[in-house]
Scaffold this active site. Structure first.
Site, mmCIF file in Angstrom:
data_model
loop_
_atom_site.group_PDB
_atom_site.id
_atom_site.type_symbol
_atom_site.label_atom_id
_atom_site.label_comp_id
_atom_site.label_asym_id
_atom_site.label_seq_id
_atom_site.Cartn_x
_atom_site.Cartn_y
_atom_site.Cartn_z
ATOM 1 N N PHE A 175 21.086 17.552 -20.534
ATOM 2 C CA PHE A 175 20.874 16.286 -21.174
ATOM 3 C C PHE A 175 19.738 16.598 -22.115
ATOM 4 O O PHE A 175 18.778 17.463 -22.145
ATOM 5 C CB PHE A 175 20.278 15.709 -19.842
ATOM 6 C CG PHE A 175 19.991 13.927 -20.274
ATOM 7 C CD1 PHE A 175 21.135 13.209 -20.527
ATOM 8 C CD2 PHE A 175 18.823 13.352 -20.300
ATOM 9 C CE1 PHE A 175 21.196 12.034 -20.717
ATOM 10 C CE2 PHE A 175 18.936 11.976 -20.692
ATOM 11 C CZ PHE A 175 19.941 11.275 -20.569
ATOM 12 N N ARG A 209 33.495 8.069 -19.330
ATOM 13 C CA ARG A 209 33.087 8.296 -18.003
ATOM 14 C C ARG A 209 33.171 7.318 -17.160
ATOM 15 O O ARG A 209 33.093 6.196 -17.651
ATOM 16 C CB ARG A 209 31.483 8.647 -18.169
ATOM 17 C CG ARG A 209 30.960 9.762 -18.944
ATOM 18 C CD ARG A 209 29.655 10.282 -18.496
ATOM 19 N NE ARG A 209 28.672 9.060 -18.410
ATOM 20 C CZ ARG A 209 27.305 8.953 -18.080
ATOM 21 N NH1 ARG A 209 27.044 10.243 -17.727
ATOM 22 N NH2 ARG A 209 26.593 8.022 -18.167
ATOM 23 N N ASP A 255 17.742 19.767 -11.859
ATOM 24 C CA ASP A 255 17.884 18.536 -12.114
ATOM 25 C C ASP A 255 19.055 17.808 -11.379
ATOM 26 O O ASP A 255 20.168 18.238 -11.639
ATOM 27 C CB ASP A 255 17.852 18.115 -13.600
ATOM 28 C CG ASP A 255 17.891 16.758 -14.186
ATOM 29 O OD1 ASP A 255 18.479 15.637 -13.351
ATOM 30 O OD2 ASP A 255 17.589 16.589 -15.086
ATOM 31 N N TYR A 263 17.789 5.574 -10.288
ATOM 32 C CA TYR A 263 18.472 4.504 -10.855
ATOM 33 C C TYR A 263 19.790 4.766 -10.904
ATOM 34 O O TYR A 263 20.618 3.742 -11.229
ATOM 35 C CB TYR A 263 17.849 3.745 -12.141
ATOM 36 C CG TYR A 263 17.703 4.813 -13.424
ATOM 37 C CD1 TYR A 263 18.766 5.322 -13.797
ATOM 38 C CD2 TYR A 263 16.438 5.398 -13.590
ATOM 39 C CE1 TYR A 263 18.735 6.061 -14.809
ATOM 40 C CE2 TYR A 263 16.566 6.265 -14.714
ATOM 41 C CZ TYR A 263 17.602 6.647 -15.202
ATOM 42 O OH TYR A 263 17.334 7.368 -16.271
ATOM 43 N N LYS A 264 20.391 5.771 -10.781
ATOM 44 C CA LYS A 264 21.648 6.279 -10.846
ATOM 45 C C LYS A 264 22.363 5.738 -9.532
ATOM 46 O O LYS A 264 22.525 4.775 -8.968
ATOM 47 C CB LYS A 264 21.900 7.449 -11.330
ATOM 48 C CG LYS A 264 21.542 7.629 -12.984
ATOM 49 C CD LYS A 264 21.632 8.954 -13.653
ATOM 50 C CE LYS A 264 21.186 8.858 -14.800
ATOM 51 N NZ LYS A 264 20.682 10.130 -15.346
HETATM 52 C C1 LIG Z 1 19.665 10.239 -16.681
HETATM 53 C C2 LIG Z 1 19.390 11.567 -16.926
HETATM 54 C C3 LIG Z 1 17.849 11.834 -17.112
HETATM 55 C C4 LIG Z 1 16.993 10.395 -17.619
HETATM 56 O O1 LIG Z 1 15.830 10.559 -17.449
HETATM 57 P P1 LIG Z 1 14.513 9.288 -17.421
HETATM 58 O O2 LIG Z 1 13.568 10.134 -17.972
HETATM 59 O O3 LIG Z 1 14.468 8.945 -16.000
HETATM 60 O O4 LIG Z 1 15.146 8.181 -18.233
HETATM 61 C C5 LIG Z 1 17.296 12.869 -17.578
HETATM 62 N N1 LIG Z 1 18.080 13.837 -17.270
HETATM 63 C C6 LIG Z 1 19.333 13.927 -16.831
HETATM 64 C C7 LIG Z 1 20.248 15.134 -16.603
HETATM 65 C C8 LIG Z 1 19.976 12.503 -16.777
HETATM 66 O O5 LIG Z 1 20.956 12.444 -16.483
#
Ligand SMILES: *Cc1c(COP(=O)(O)O)cnc(C)c1O
Length: 410
Positions: free
Chosen positions: A125, A369, A196, A221-222
């Site tokens: 990400f 997705r 992560d 939040y996921k």
């Molecule tokens: C959703 C996601 C994030 C989001 O990070 P926030 O700082 O909470 O907005 C970070 N890394 C990955 C791999 C994600 O899927």
């Protein structure tokens, strides 16, 4: 040929089907985007209301003591710990994911001062990549972030690697990596391992203890349904507590915050990773959401998740042969809880489908997705979603001019 009645029978046999009643879902809509933002549950609403109406309204400032607000980050950490296979005292709920990654990367680089490389994955990400680069640049010694293809990890692992940082489930493809095997390889090279869990927590069983993971962090939040921008969590294995330093120290990670001392002295355990005041209303929402996970095992979630994704893949291939390329692994061992389908006009497909009441999302350049959250997605939902997808594709509705302009959030 799978019939809708077959799906209805699968729902009747589903032992966790009743958990769906805990969520507020829109009538007639099929929500397949809980991997991006989980829906609101009744327990979250109740707990947020309690914090506002009782603890905040009546307790006011006294609630920092009387309602235990200060202990919420560690209490919720312990509540979440079983979902990742951690022990009590190894998890903290705070901040959001990118901030927690900064804390872990910054701290980890100080533990391996004689090494100069961080390995991460080009498919990671973007936020993870930005923050690891930024922390490496501030390490106080030259540190290079090598952004490799994760399949080339073996070749890249040498005795200059301080840290390996990977996302356990690929956010585009839904591929799940071999946490035990990769962690072992990192350790064999003398490196630390940071995972992560953004797309893993609440979606697949995790065992940080059994896999000997050093550090991890994930989203609230996921799949955990903690609410938009919910606090995230971090995991620090017991052996690193008191050793790993928080590179973003603040008063509430101090051992005596109300002595207002000039010199920082970290608190014991996970409290040292707290920087500032707990965001109580946001924590309350996540607290309520976590209640549901006490009524279900991760093995039950996993079994239903695989059945849902198996069904979706089978229906898409049966009803729309050759229309999409399946990007998600077919093998259970490497599939998490989402299915990604590649289509050159994927953005239009997702928008058109949304107008038909099926919510998925799009990841540039061409990935549709679909997240399958076993807590509330039914087998008939999967059937109906594919029926509506067939309508969208057959009618070519996805080519409509109004889908040519993209929204800021895709
Ligand atoms: C959703 C996601 C994030 C989001 O990070 P926030 O700082 O909470 O907005 C970070 N890394 C990955 C791999 C994600 O899927």
């Amino acid at each position: 040929m799978i019939l809708r009645d077959d799906c209805r029978i699968m729902d009747d046999l589903d032992e966790i089907a009743s958990l769906r009643d805990e969520f507020r879902l829109n009538e007639g809509e099929i929500y397949l985007d809980g991997n991006s933002l989980g829906p609101v549950g009744e327990a979250s609403r109740r707990r947020v209301t309690e914090v506002i109406d009782v603890e905040w309204a009546r307790g006011l400032v006294r609630s920092w003591n009387s309602a235990g607000w200060m202990a919420e980050p560690t209490r919720l950490g312990d509540k979440l710990a079983p979902l990742i296979g951690a022990r009590p005292g190894e998890v903290l709920v705070a901040d959001t994911l990118t901030f927690l990654l900064a804390k872990l990367v910054g701290g980890a680089l100080e533990l391996k001062k004689d090494r100069h490389v961080v390995l991460t994955d080009v498919a990671n990400f973007h936020s993870d990549l930005y923050i690891v680069e930024a922390m490496a640049a501030r390490a106080g010694r030259p540190v290079t972030v090598k952004v490799i293809n994760r399949n080339a990890l073996d070749d890249a692992l040498d005795d200059d690697v301080a840290l390996v940082m990977l996302t356990h489930v690929d956010f585009r493809t839904g591929e799940m990596l071999d946490m035990a095997g990769i962690t072992k390889k990192a350790h064999a090279a003398g490196a630390l391992m940071l995972w992560d869990f953004a797309h893993s927590t609440g979606a697949v069983p995790l065992d940080v203890t059994g896999c000997d993971v050093d550090f991890a962090a994930g989203c609230g939040y996921k799949y955990l349904n903690g609410g938009p921008g919910a606090p995230a969590f971090l995991y620090v294995r017991e052996r690193w507590q008191g050793v790993l330093e928080n590179p973003l120290p603040g008063w509430l990670g101090h051992v005596r915050p109300f002595d207002f001392e000039l010199r920082y002295e970290p608190a014991e355990g996970m409290q040292a990773f707290v920087t500032s005041s707990p965001s109580m209303i946001a924590l309350a929402s996540l607290d309520g959401a976590l209640d549901l996970f006490e009524r279900v095992t991760m093995d039950q979630i996993r079994a239903k998740s695989l059945a849902l994704t198996d069904l979706f893949i089978a229906l898409v291939e049966d009803r729309l042969p050759g229309v999409f390329e399946l990007v998600t692994p077919r093998e259970h061992a490497t599939r998490a809880s989402q299915v990604a389908l590649r289509h050159a006009e994927g953005y239009g497909v997702i928008q058109a489908l949304s107008e038909r009441g099926v919510i998925g999302d799009f990841r540039s350049p061409d990935i549709c997705r679909f997240g399958f959250t076993p807590l509330y997605v039914r087998f008939v939902d999967v059937f109906d979603a594919v029926e509506r997808l067939v309508e969208v594709m057959d009618s070519r509705m996805y080519r409509d001019a109004r889908f040519a302009v993209r929204n800021p959030v895709t």
